[in-house]
Design a protein around this motif. Structure first.
Motif, PDB file in Angstrom:
ATOM      1  N   ALA A  18     -10.532 -29.368   5.950  1.00  0.00           N
ATOM      2  CA  ALA A  18     -12.040 -29.706   5.860  1.00  0.00           C
ATOM      3  C   ALA A  18     -12.695 -28.310   5.194  1.00  0.00           C
ATOM      4  CB  ALA A  18     -12.686 -30.433   6.782  1.00  0.00           C
ATOM      5  N   ASP A  19     -12.601 -27.447   6.022  1.00  0.00           N
ATOM      6  CA  ASP A  19     -13.165 -25.886   5.798  1.00  0.00           C
ATOM      7  C   ASP A  19     -12.810 -25.387   4.368  1.00  0.00           C
ATOM      8  OD1 ASP A  19     -14.505 -25.468   8.004  1.00  0.00           O
ATOM      9  OD2 ASP A  19     -13.049 -24.410   8.823  1.00  0.00           O
ATOM     10  N   ARG A  20     -11.499 -25.609   3.995  1.00  0.00           N
ATOM     11  CA  ARG A  20     -10.940 -25.115   2.663  1.00  0.00           C
ATOM     12  C   ARG A  20     -11.792 -25.907   1.806  1.00  0.00           C
ATOM     13  NH1 ARG A  20      -4.800 -22.662   3.290  1.00  0.00           N
ATOM     14  NH2 ARG A  20      -5.318 -21.402   4.893  1.00  0.00           N
ATOM     15  N   ILE A  21     -11.719 -27.280   1.888  1.00  0.00           N
ATOM     16  CA  ILE A  21     -12.366 -28.058   0.731  1.00  0.00           C
ATOM     17  C   ILE A  21     -13.903 -27.892   0.632  1.00  0.00           C
ATOM     18  CG2 ILE A  21     -13.127 -30.431   0.596  1.00  0.00           C
ATOM     19  CD1 ILE A  21     -10.480 -31.522   1.585  1.00  0.00           C
ATOM     20  N   ARG A  22     -14.547 -27.161   1.760  1.00  0.00           N
ATOM     21  CA  ARG A  22     -15.920 -27.046   1.619  1.00  0.00           C
ATOM     22  C   ARG A  22     -16.074 -25.741   1.034  1.00  0.00           C
ATOM     23  NH1 ARG A  22     -17.159 -29.489   6.803  1.00  0.00           N
ATOM     24  NH2 ARG A  22     -16.299 -27.588   7.801  1.00  0.00           N
ATOM     25  N   ARG A  23     -15.142 -24.656   1.148  1.00  0.00           N
ATOM     26  CA  ARG A  23     -15.150 -23.566   0.601  1.00  0.00           C
ATOM     27  C   ARG A  23     -14.696 -23.589  -1.170  1.00  0.00           C
ATOM     28  NH1 ARG A  23     -11.801 -18.415   2.645  1.00  0.00           N
ATOM     29  NH2 ARG A  23     -10.176 -19.885   3.021  1.00  0.00           N
ATOM     30  N   VAL A  24     -13.745 -24.474  -1.308  1.00  0.00           N
ATOM     31  CA  VAL A  24     -13.642 -24.786  -2.641  1.00  0.00           C
ATOM     32  C   VAL A  24     -14.774 -25.359  -3.468  1.00  0.00           C
ATOM     33  CG1 VAL A  24     -12.311 -26.501  -4.404  1.00  0.00           C
ATOM     34  CG2 VAL A  24     -11.224 -25.150  -2.579  1.00  0.00           C
ATOM     35  N   ILE A  41      -9.728 -30.246 -11.241  1.00  0.00           N
ATOM     36  CA  ILE A  41      -8.331 -31.221 -11.136  1.00  0.00           C
ATOM     37  C   ILE A  41      -7.888 -30.802  -9.627  1.00  0.00           C
ATOM     38  CG2 ILE A  41      -6.101 -31.411 -11.557  1.00  0.00           C
ATOM     39  CD1 ILE A  41      -8.534 -30.949 -14.339  1.00  0.00           C
ATOM     40  N   VAL A  42      -7.591 -31.661  -8.746  1.00  0.00           N
ATOM     41  CA  VAL A  42      -6.966 -31.335  -7.537  1.00  0.00           C
ATOM     42  C   VAL A  42      -5.867 -32.063  -7.383  1.00  0.00           C
ATOM     43  CG1 VAL A  42      -9.503 -31.201  -6.576  1.00  0.00           C
ATOM     44  CG2 VAL A  42      -8.364 -33.393  -6.517  1.00  0.00           C
ATOM     45  N   SER A  43      -5.165 -31.178  -6.436  1.00  0.00           N
ATOM     46  CA  SER A  43      -3.777 -31.690  -5.838  1.00  0.00           C
ATOM     47  C   SER A  43      -4.187 -32.243  -4.465  1.00  0.00           C
ATOM     48  CB  SER A  43      -2.771 -30.453  -5.621  1.00  0.00           C
ATOM     49  OG  SER A  43      -2.537 -29.893  -6.776  1.00  0.00           O
ATOM     50  N   ALA A  44      -3.193 -32.835  -3.930  1.00  0.00           N
ATOM     51  CA  ALA A  44      -3.144 -33.401  -2.590  1.00  0.00           C
ATOM     52  C   ALA A  44      -3.043 -32.517  -1.638  1.00  0.00           C
ATOM     53  CB  ALA A  44      -1.882 -34.202  -2.435  1.00  0.00           C
ATOM     54  N   MET A  45      -3.800 -32.678  -0.658  1.00  0.00           N
ATOM     55  CA  MET A  45      -4.147 -31.845   0.491  1.00  0.00           C
ATOM     56  C   MET A  45      -3.102 -31.209   1.077  1.00  0.00           C
ATOM     57  SD  MET A  45      -7.419 -33.603   2.535  1.00  0.00           S
ATOM     58  CE  MET A  45      -7.632 -32.444   3.892  1.00  0.00           C
ATOM     59  N   GLY A  46      -2.737 -29.728   1.220  1.00  0.00           N
ATOM     60  CA  GLY A  46      -1.598 -29.072   1.999  1.00  0.00           C
ATOM     61  C   GLY A  46      -0.455 -29.870   1.536  1.00  0.00           C
ATOM     62  N   ASP A  47       0.483 -30.318   2.612  1.00  0.00           N
ATOM     63  CA  ASP A  47       1.711 -30.730   2.567  1.00  0.00           C
ATOM     64  C   ASP A  47       1.799 -32.279   2.510  1.00  0.00           C
ATOM     65  OD1 ASP A  47       2.842 -28.297   2.561  1.00  0.00           O
ATOM     66  OD2 ASP A  47       2.951 -28.294   4.857  1.00  0.00           O
ATOM     67  N   LEU A 235      -5.287 -17.674 -10.796  1.00  0.00           N
ATOM     68  CA  LEU A 235      -5.871 -16.546  -9.931  1.00  0.00           C
ATOM     69  C   LEU A 235      -5.999 -17.452  -8.450  1.00  0.00           C
ATOM     70  CD1 LEU A 235      -9.648 -16.779 -11.060  1.00  0.00           C
ATOM     71  CD2 LEU A 235      -8.095 -18.322 -11.512  1.00  0.00           C
ATOM     72  N   SER A 236      -6.537 -16.451  -7.402  1.00  0.00           N
ATOM     73  CA  SER A 236      -6.580 -16.694  -5.983  1.00  0.00           C
ATOM     74  C   SER A 236      -7.907 -17.694  -5.700  1.00  0.00           C
ATOM     75  CB  SER A 236      -6.487 -15.538  -5.194  1.00  0.00           C
ATOM     76  OG  SER A 236      -6.772 -15.835  -3.798  1.00  0.00           O
ATOM     77  N   SER A 237      -7.569 -18.613  -4.980  1.00  0.00           N
ATOM     78  CA  SER A 237      -8.803 -19.473  -4.546  1.00  0.00           C
ATOM     79  C   SER A 237      -9.317 -18.786  -3.407  1.00  0.00           C
ATOM     80  CB  SER A 237      -8.370 -20.783  -4.198  1.00  0.00           C
ATOM     81  OG  SER A 237      -7.323 -20.989  -3.351  1.00  0.00           O
ATOM     82  N   PHE A 238      -8.842 -17.902  -2.720  1.00  0.00           N
ATOM     83  CA  PHE A 238      -9.294 -17.100  -1.399  1.00  0.00           C
ATOM     84  C   PHE A 238     -10.049 -15.925  -1.774  1.00  0.00           C
ATOM     85  CE2 PHE A 238      -5.267 -19.842  -0.423  1.00  0.00           C
ATOM     86  CZ  PHE A 238      -5.906 -20.595   0.324  1.00  0.00           C
ATOM     87  N   GLU A 239      -9.698 -15.354  -2.466  1.00  0.00           N
ATOM     88  CA  GLU A 239     -10.482 -13.930  -3.100  1.00  0.00           C
ATOM     89  C   GLU A 239     -11.142 -13.901  -4.317  1.00  0.00           C
ATOM     90  OE1 GLU A 239      -7.850 -10.698  -2.763  1.00  0.00           O
ATOM     91  OE2 GLU A 239      -6.247 -11.912  -2.683  1.00  0.00           O
ATOM     92  N   ASP A 240     -12.116 -13.054  -4.450  1.00  0.00           N
ATOM     93  CA  ASP A 240     -12.586 -12.895  -5.638  1.00  0.00           C
ATOM     94  C   ASP A 240     -11.984 -11.745  -6.461  1.00  0.00           C
ATOM     95  OD1 ASP A 240     -14.587 -14.752  -6.408  1.00  0.00           O
ATOM     96  OD2 ASP A 240     -15.535 -14.024  -4.809  1.00  0.00           O
TER      97      ASP A 240
END
Ligand code: ASP
Ligand code: MG
Length: 422
Positions: A18-24, A41-47, A235-240
């Motif tokens: 949920a945290d990562r979804i909020r960050r996205v 466009i989204v993939s399925a969560m995690g694994d 590109l990375s979704s975790f850093e700019d």
């Protein structure tokens, strides 16, 4: 006047909880605030996809292909709805759509469907209505009569393909693939610490890297981007941080001939030992493999001796068991001595568009491996690639040695010149 349209794709690791979804969602909201129309466009969560496959396998050894596709598609439904809700919570108008609702039709092959057409009428209407449109990746409906159409999935990693196909169809100004790495590297940075991120790579080179095991993007997505001239940014979704652009590269002549290394552990070697050397034998072996849907890659047939020859080839490691099952009865029928297999091998490739008119690179690759006492078991080449099969245990040594030998850590002068010219 419509706004510039940006397509963004977020992979499973970017949406793992949920945290990562909020960050996205915050990142999407920022892009929206910058004044762009957005299709996400989204993939399925995690694994999730692996977990769903595991559930099906726990029920039966042989899950029905149709039911399996409906099951797998739900992974992307989950993340699409949750991202949409997270945007609502930020006060951003958004709506989630399934692949079929987004107008994606396929050729109907379960588990590995190809996109046959896109009619994104609904997507356009929702954009007009001022919404961010979230599309469930990895799926579409077969192009049958209304009411008879089936949900089909696009193969593992298929959300990339959804993103590039929609970007092409909607003529987006940008197609961004957000992932858990910063972009495309000269080699896997987890194995080669000196690996360097590439600012640009051509479609042809990226396609070859993806084929040879670089797992950053689905092969099909790169093909579609190439055919439709969609500039893709990874590109990375975790850093700019700036990513890597995949596009037609006008400076290909000025670049290092070798742009990067790829490796693949998902490979096994099969040898039919002492098979009679006569016409029709190769067909007798490869026809049944093709029928069983097994991907054969490197093939080597030795010079015959005394009417017999050895025939070796590679298959994906995950398909080794079914390759054996297919070939065991044939070995007797053909009068070959035996079938041997080796699953502890790996492929390492040098890739670069300049390779085909540059003699000496193959020799340098083989010499580098020899200096490290790495034995080459098979070799194959294309215009833009040289691949060696080696023992898996030697893989990391080989990658590091090749990275040094081809000086891949050195930034290319042309990139400095291009960015200086702005
Ligand atoms: N969720 C699917 C998979 O894991 C599709 C994707 O991630 O692109 O293969
Ligand atoms: Mg995934």
């Amino acid at each position: 006047m419509s706004l510039p349209l940006v397509v963004q794709k977020f992979g499973g690791s970017s949406l793992a909880d949920a945290d990562r979804i909020r960050r996205v969602a915050r990142r999407i909201a920022r892009e929206r605030a910058a004044g762009n129309d957005l299709v996400v466009i989204v993939s399925a969560m995690g694994d999730t996809t692996d977990e769903l496959l595991g559930l099906a396998a726990a029920i039966t050894d042989d899950p029905d292909a149709r039911e399996l596709d409906v099951l797998l598609a739900t992974g992307e439904h989950q993340s699409a709805t949750l991202v949409s809700m997270a945007l609502h919570a930020l006060g951003v108008a958004a709506i989630s759509l399934t692949g079929p609702q987004a107008g994606i039709t396929t050729d109907g092959r379960y588990g590995r469907a190809r996109i046959a057409g896109i009619e994104p009428r609904r997507v356009r209407a929702e954009l007009e209505a001022g919404k961010v449109v979230i599309v469930a990746g990895f799926q579409g409906q077969s192009a049958s009569a209304v009411g008879d159409s089936e949900i089909t999935t696009l193969g593992r990693g298929g959300s990339d393909t959804t993103a590039v196909a929609l970007a092409a169809s909607l003529q987006a100004t940008r197609c961004q693939i957000f992932t858990d790495v910063r972009g495309i590297y000269t080699a896997d940075p987890r194995l080669v610490t000196r690996a360097r991120q590439l600012p640009v790579i051509s479609y042809e080179e990226m396609l070859e890297l993806a084929h040879q095991g670089a797992q950053v993007m689905q092969v099909r997505a790169v093909e579609l981007g190439w055919v439709n001239s969609v500039v893709i940014e990874v590109l990375s979704s975790f850093e700019d941080a700036p990513g890597t652009l995949i596009k037609e590269d006008p400076f290909v002549e000025q670049r290092n001939k070798v742009r990067g290394l790829a490796h693949d552990r998902n490979v096994a070697k099969v040898t039919v030992v002492a098979v009679p050397d006569r016409p029709g034998v190769a067909r007798a072996i490869f026809d049944p493999l093709a029928e069983a849907g097994i991907n054969v890659d490197m093939i080597v047939q030795n010079v015959g001796h005394g009417g017999e020859t050895d025939l070796s080839f590679t298959v994906p490691r995950v398909e080794l068991a079914s390759a054996k099952k297919t070939l065991d009865p044939l070995v007797r029928e053909l009068g070959a001595r035996e079938l041997t297999t080796d699953a502890s091998v790996a492929k390492v490739s040098i890739v670069g568009a300049g390779l085909h008119n540059a003699p000496g690179y193959a020799a340098r690759m083989f010499g580098t491996l020899a200096d490290k006492a790495v034995n080459i078991e098979m070799i194959s080449t294309s215009e833009v690639r040289i691949t060696c099969m080696i023992a898996e245990a030697d893989l990391e040594i080989a990658l590091r040695a090749l990275h040094d030998a081809f000086e891949l850590e050195r930034p290319e002068p042309i990139d400095a010149a291009v960015s200086a010219a702005g």
